[in-house]
Design an enzyme around this catalytic site. Structure first.
Site, mmCIF file in Angstrom:
data_model
loop_
_atom_site.group_PDB
_atom_site.id
_atom_site.type_symbol
_atom_site.label_atom_id
_atom_site.label_comp_id
_atom_site.label_asym_id
_atom_site.label_seq_id
_atom_site.Cartn_x
_atom_site.Cartn_y
_atom_site.Cartn_z
ATOM 1 N N ARG A 1 0.589 9.098 -3.615
ATOM 2 C CA ARG A 1 -0.337 8.165 -4.254
ATOM 3 C C ARG A 1 -1.269 8.658 -5.136
ATOM 4 O O ARG A 1 -2.105 7.969 -5.769
ATOM 5 C CB ARG A 1 -1.192 7.518 -2.832
ATOM 6 C CG ARG A 1 -0.383 6.914 -1.732
ATOM 7 C CD ARG A 1 0.812 5.860 -2.418
ATOM 8 N NE ARG A 1 1.308 5.238 -1.067
ATOM 9 C CZ ARG A 1 2.503 4.793 -1.278
ATOM 10 N NH1 ARG A 1 3.096 4.335 -2.498
ATOM 11 N NH2 ARG A 1 3.109 3.977 -0.242
ATOM 12 N N HIS B 1 5.631 9.710 -0.663
ATOM 13 C CA HIS B 1 4.686 9.215 -1.724
ATOM 14 C C HIS B 1 3.205 9.787 -1.579
ATOM 15 O O HIS B 1 2.610 9.509 -0.438
ATOM 16 C CB HIS B 1 4.911 7.645 -1.503
ATOM 17 C CG HIS B 1 5.932 7.148 -1.561
ATOM 18 N ND1 HIS B 1 6.413 6.546 -2.713
ATOM 19 C CD2 HIS B 1 7.164 7.009 -0.805
ATOM 20 C CE1 HIS B 1 7.877 6.076 -3.116
ATOM 21 N NE2 HIS B 1 8.165 6.158 -1.591
ATOM 22 N N HIS C 1 16.977 4.576 -4.960
ATOM 23 C CA HIS C 1 16.841 3.642 -4.027
ATOM 24 C C HIS C 1 17.718 2.798 -3.987
ATOM 25 O O HIS C 1 17.815 1.825 -4.847
ATOM 26 C CB HIS C 1 15.318 3.372 -4.008
ATOM 27 C CG HIS C 1 14.883 2.131 -3.176
ATOM 28 N ND1 HIS C 1 13.683 2.035 -2.733
ATOM 29 C CD2 HIS C 1 15.355 0.942 -2.815
ATOM 30 C CE1 HIS C 1 13.588 0.965 -1.970
ATOM 31 N NE2 HIS C 1 14.707 0.229 -1.998
ATOM 32 N N ASN D 1 6.068 6.795 -8.086
ATOM 33 C CA ASN D 1 5.393 5.359 -8.585
ATOM 34 C C ASN D 1 4.105 5.433 -8.120
ATOM 35 O O ASN D 1 3.442 4.856 -7.494
ATOM 36 C CB ASN D 1 6.075 4.607 -7.501
ATOM 37 C CG ASN D 1 6.057 4.890 -6.232
ATOM 38 O OD1 ASN D 1 5.903 5.884 -5.628
ATOM 39 N ND2 ASN D 1 6.211 3.642 -5.087
ATOM 40 N N HIS E 1 11.376 13.251 -0.025
ATOM 41 C CA HIS E 1 10.877 11.942 -0.408
ATOM 42 C C HIS E 1 9.446 11.611 0.432
ATOM 43 O O HIS E 1 9.442 11.091 1.409
ATOM 44 C CB HIS E 1 11.925 11.073 0.369
ATOM 45 C CG HIS E 1 11.712 9.600 -0.456
ATOM 46 N ND1 HIS E 1 12.919 8.935 -0.622
ATOM 47 C CD2 HIS E 1 10.843 8.915 -0.442
ATOM 48 C CE1 HIS E 1 12.793 7.594 -1.059
ATOM 49 N NE2 HIS E 1 11.223 7.643 -1.040
ATOM 50 N N HIS F 1 -0.685 3.842 3.571
ATOM 51 C CA HIS F 1 -1.081 2.819 3.054
ATOM 52 C C HIS F 1 -2.669 2.734 3.899
ATOM 53 O O HIS F 1 -2.739 3.288 4.930
ATOM 54 C CB HIS F 1 -0.440 1.289 3.348
ATOM 55 C CG HIS F 1 0.886 1.263 2.479
ATOM 56 N ND1 HIS F 1 0.682 1.017 0.846
ATOM 57 C CD2 HIS F 1 2.132 1.344 2.885
ATOM 58 C CE1 HIS F 1 1.935 1.144 0.403
ATOM 59 N NE2 HIS F 1 3.091 1.240 1.447
ATOM 60 N N ASP G 1 10.194 9.532 3.763
ATOM 61 C CA ASP G 1 9.713 8.524 2.832
ATOM 62 C C ASP G 1 8.372 8.095 3.527
ATOM 63 O O ASP G 1 7.901 6.829 3.477
ATOM 64 C CB ASP G 1 10.621 7.316 3.218
ATOM 65 C CG ASP G 1 10.420 6.023 2.290
ATOM 66 O OD1 ASP G 1 9.678 6.307 1.273
ATOM 67 O OD2 ASP G 1 11.006 5.085 2.460
ATOM 68 N N HIS H 1 16.860 7.285 1.831
ATOM 69 C CA HIS H 1 16.708 6.540 2.783
ATOM 70 C C HIS H 1 17.698 5.581 3.342
ATOM 71 O O HIS H 1 17.672 4.335 3.343
ATOM 72 C CB HIS H 1 15.066 5.865 2.816
ATOM 73 C CG HIS H 1 15.049 5.034 1.472
ATOM 74 N ND1 HIS H 1 15.657 4.337 0.926
ATOM 75 C CD2 HIS H 1 13.701 5.274 0.750
ATOM 76 C CE1 HIS H 1 14.983 3.631 -0.298
ATOM 77 N NE2 HIS H 1 13.978 4.448 -0.560
HETATM 78 ZN ZN LIG Z 1 12.396 3.674 -1.732
#
Ligand SMILES: [Zn+2]
EC number: 3.5.2.3
Lengths: 427, 309
Positions: free
Chosen positions: A64, A62, A181, A94, A60, A315, A311, A234
């Site tokens: 980007r 991200h 999620h 995403n 899991h 950012h 997770d 998560h």
């Molecule tokens: Zn999530």
């Protein structure tokens, strides 16, 4: 016997000194260190004093890219993974555009091949529904063919139970597990802080633990009814853990993950003198009270929760240095996960077996990824780790572009020194 | 008293002696209000920025008057009217304000924690004039000051805070301050407008207003944000005013000398009946007058804390 091309000498493995013999990317043998050893023309890696661990798998993250490369891109994300001890990472859909068609998947995989040809391996996760909109199913056959290892609308959970059911059924046609999620869309309004005493004092709209648990309940009932697997992302609270324990006792095919931050941090961080309202601790689901943290440790130790995942949610600095309400959710995690969770092993909170199961065998089993148990024939994915080395979490010591972690400034113990994937040194 | 705090973020930072010092200073400024010339040169040459990212005529005017009565230069910066803050991050606003070197910044912001965010980044004093649902320390201080003036001491009195507690920074700060001053605090409102975790709060919670008002010495009505109905937290305003609106009939059960407070602006007929707002027991206009002197006291204490004597 195959020609040995790599020997790792005198590494610490479970209290013993061992030599590891590798041929063509696979483990051939792990045996007690020999004083004299004819290495032939194999490469020899001296590992004296370093701990040998099989590489970790993070299901899991991200990354980007495409769309938000200023936060992270495939190259920087894989660098953080490599230094963090991960040989396999699965990245969420995403992005912008959303990974809901084969060309986005291929772009991610092409970037990974170009910048990190020897690994870590990237396994994209395709969207469940087009554009993560929760209306129409994504073309999962095309996505699976392009290389998606699982499907999820993480980031924008599916609102309609009917669409979610159809997605789980359709994904099973392509032998892929759906990751949910868990967040009730109506109760999940307050974001980034648990609804309760702390949110009441701080005057922030909170998200109750039942927003997560209601969705967990829905998913376990659905998984039982359909007799299909659903992986719950998560997990953060006791109520969810209790429901998963109940489901597993009934033989339901649910699996679950939690993250290092739910094992080590609580909501109280948001009202501590130095970190009051600190958006670096804003994460979804939110950090919970101490009882939930303890429940996560219990659930991980007793196998209710199968695996750990970061997770990893990078950012940019300016996005987090703002009003709490405005800041995005997420904690960068690939760089720190190993030190944090190995610390729990050192402190006796997690057993070494739980650690290995949660980071290596269980996630690989859930998603059909290559797993290293140091058995002959397993992929030679392992790293050498200095358990004693202390390092300070700071923008310069994190390899991810995301410097957004409440651990900034804290001193962690344990650092990856060398990492081999399929017998090739990647860092 | 030597003032040690740089910022006023919430009343929880203030000890009882510090609150008393504020009241005493405010009391001295109150005498000034009665003179024909209401201005003193105390803060001459000092500057106060009024940064209101959320509109508020009352509080802003109150601070403006307070600053001017002390001869400080006050500058307004409203989110809507200033290019400085349009689309700009709060951090950049903080840095820009810092570069203008004010002596104090009064901040009103729609986000809980915003005052703390500014205080961490600015060298000058930051005075929280309301941040999100979190805190409204100057309102709480002026409310207590008003009651203190009325009673001499709020200790031992029972005060009911009525209405939308969940979304109210006024209620939060008042619970803390009134309790610290020794008052007993009751809360009353529909469950949908109460904070989720009240178990650890030093208050008694009521859902029946008729029960809640029994024997109270003061009722503090809160303004009902009319959009709460659109959020689904209330069936309709008529039902709200019938169940939780304060009317004369309720006060029959209260202490005969019961006082009525309201932070304004009023929704007459919704959270309070018009007659009660204008009744003899109403302290609503006293609160406005107290607001100016309490804010004068705060500006004075915070802006003269260093370099004096
Ligand atoms: Zn999530």
């Amino acid at each position: 016997m195959a020609k040995i091309d790599l020997i790792v000498r005198r590494a610490k493995l479970g209290g013993k000194d061992v030599d590891v013999f590798v041929s063509r990317g696979k483990i051939v043998e792990v045996k007690p260190s020999a004083e004299s050893l004819d290495a032939g023309d194999a490469t020899v890696e001296e590992a004296f004093g370093l701990t040998l661990l099989p590489s970790l798998t993070d299901v899991h993250v991200h990354l980007r890219e495409p769309g938000f490369e200023y936060k992270e891109d495939v190259e920087s994300g894989l660098r953080a993974a490599a230094w963090g001890g991960f040989s396999n990472i699965m990245c969420m859909a995403n992005t912008k555009p959303v990974n809901d068609n084969g060309s986005v998947t291929e772009l991610m995989l092409e970037k990974a091949r170009r910048y990190w040809p020897k690994g870590p391996r990237l396994f994209p996760i395709g969207a469940l529904t087009k554009g993560l909109k929760g209306q129409e199913l994504a073309p999962m056959a095309e996505l699976a063919q392009a290389g998606c290892a699982a499907f999820s609308n993480d980031g924008v959970p599916v609102e309609s139970t009917k669409i979610f059911r159809l997605a789980v059924e359709y994904a099973s046609d392509w032998d892929r597990v759906v990751i949910d999620h868990c967040e009730d869309p109506y109760l999940g309004v307050g974001v980034g802080v648990n609804e309760g005493e702390v949110s009441s004092r701080l005057g922030l709209p909170g998200q109750p633990d039942v927003a997560e648990a209601l969705q967990v309940a829905r998913d376990v009932l659905l998984a039982e009814y359909l007799d299909l697997p659903i992986h719950l992302a998560h997990i953060s609270c006791r109520k969810s853990a209790d429901l998963i324990r109940y489901a597993k006792a009934r033989g339901v095919k649910v699996t679950a993950e939690t993250t290092p931050h739910y094992l080590t941090m609580t909501e109280n961080i948001l009202e501590a003198e130095a970190t009051e309202y600190d958006a670096l601790a804003k994460v979804n689901p939110p950090l919970r009270p101490e009882d939930d943290r303890l429940a996560m440790i219990e659930a991980l130790n007793d196998g209710t929760i199968d695996c750990l995942a970061t997770d990893h949610a990078p950012h940019a600095g300016h996005e987090k240095e703002t009003e709490f309400d405005v800041a995005p959710c997420g904690i960068t995690g690939l760089d720190t996960a190993l030190s944090v969770t190995w610390g729990l092993v050192r402190d006796g909170v997690l057993t070494r077996e739980t650690f290995l199961r949660a980071w290596t065998t269980a996630p690989c089993k859930v998603f059909n990824l290559p797993v290293n148990t140091f058995a002959p024939g397993d992929p030679a994915d392992f790293f050498l780790f200095d358990e004693a080395e202390e390092w300070t979490v700071s923008p310069s010591t994190l390899h991810s572009k995301g410097k957004n972690t409440p651990l900034l400034g804290s001193v962690l113990k344990g650092r990856v020194k060398t990492h081999f994937i399929a017998g090739k040194k990647i860092v | 008293m030597k003032w040690l705090h740089k910022d006023l973020l919430d009343v929880s930072q203030l000890s009882k002696p510090e609150v008393m010092a504020i009241f005493e200073t405010a009391g001295r400024f109150q005498e000034l209000q009665e003179r024909p010339v209401k201005k003193v040169p105390t803060l001459k040459g000092r500057s106060v920025v009024l940064f209101f990212a959320e509109p508020s005529t009352r509080t802003k005017t109150s601070f403006d008057v307070a600053g001017k009565r002390l001869s400080a230069d006050t500058f307004s910066l409203a989110k809507s009217s200033s290019s400085l803050t349009k689309g700009e991050s709060l951090k950049d606003t903080a840095l820009t304000l810092q570069a203008m070197a004010p002596d104090a910044i009064v901040i009103r912001h729609w986000c809980s924690g915003a005052a703390r965010f500014m205080a961490d980044r600015l060298d000058c004093s930051v005075i929280n004039a309301g941040d999100g649902r979190h805190a409204h320390p100057t309102q709480a201080l002026l409310d207590s000051f008003t009651l203190h003036q009325e009673w001499g001491d709020v200790a031992g009195k029972t005060i009911l805070i009525l209405g939308d507690i969940a979304h109210s920074r006024v209620a939060r700060s008042n619970v803390i301050l009134l309790t610290r001053l020794g008052a007993k605090v009751r809360l009353c409102g529909p469950r949908t407008l109460l904070p989720p975790a009240l178990k650890t709060w030093p208050v008694k919670v009521f859902s029946d207003l008729n029960e809640a008002v029994k024997g109270v010495d003061a009722v503090m009505c809160l303004r009902l944000q009319l959009e709460r109905q659109k959020d689904g937290l209330l069936p309709d305003l008529r039902e709200y005013s019938r169940t939780f609106g304060l009317g004369a009939r309720h006060l029959e059960r209260a202490n005969p000398d019961v006082r009525i407070l309201h932070p304004g602006p009023l929704n007459r007929g919704v959270e309070i009946s018009s007659e009660l707002a204008d009744s003899a027991g109403s302290l609503i206009l006293d609160q406005v007058a107290s607001g100016v002197v309490v804010r004068m006291a705060l500006l004075f204490l915070y802006m003269t804390r260093k370099g004096e004597e």
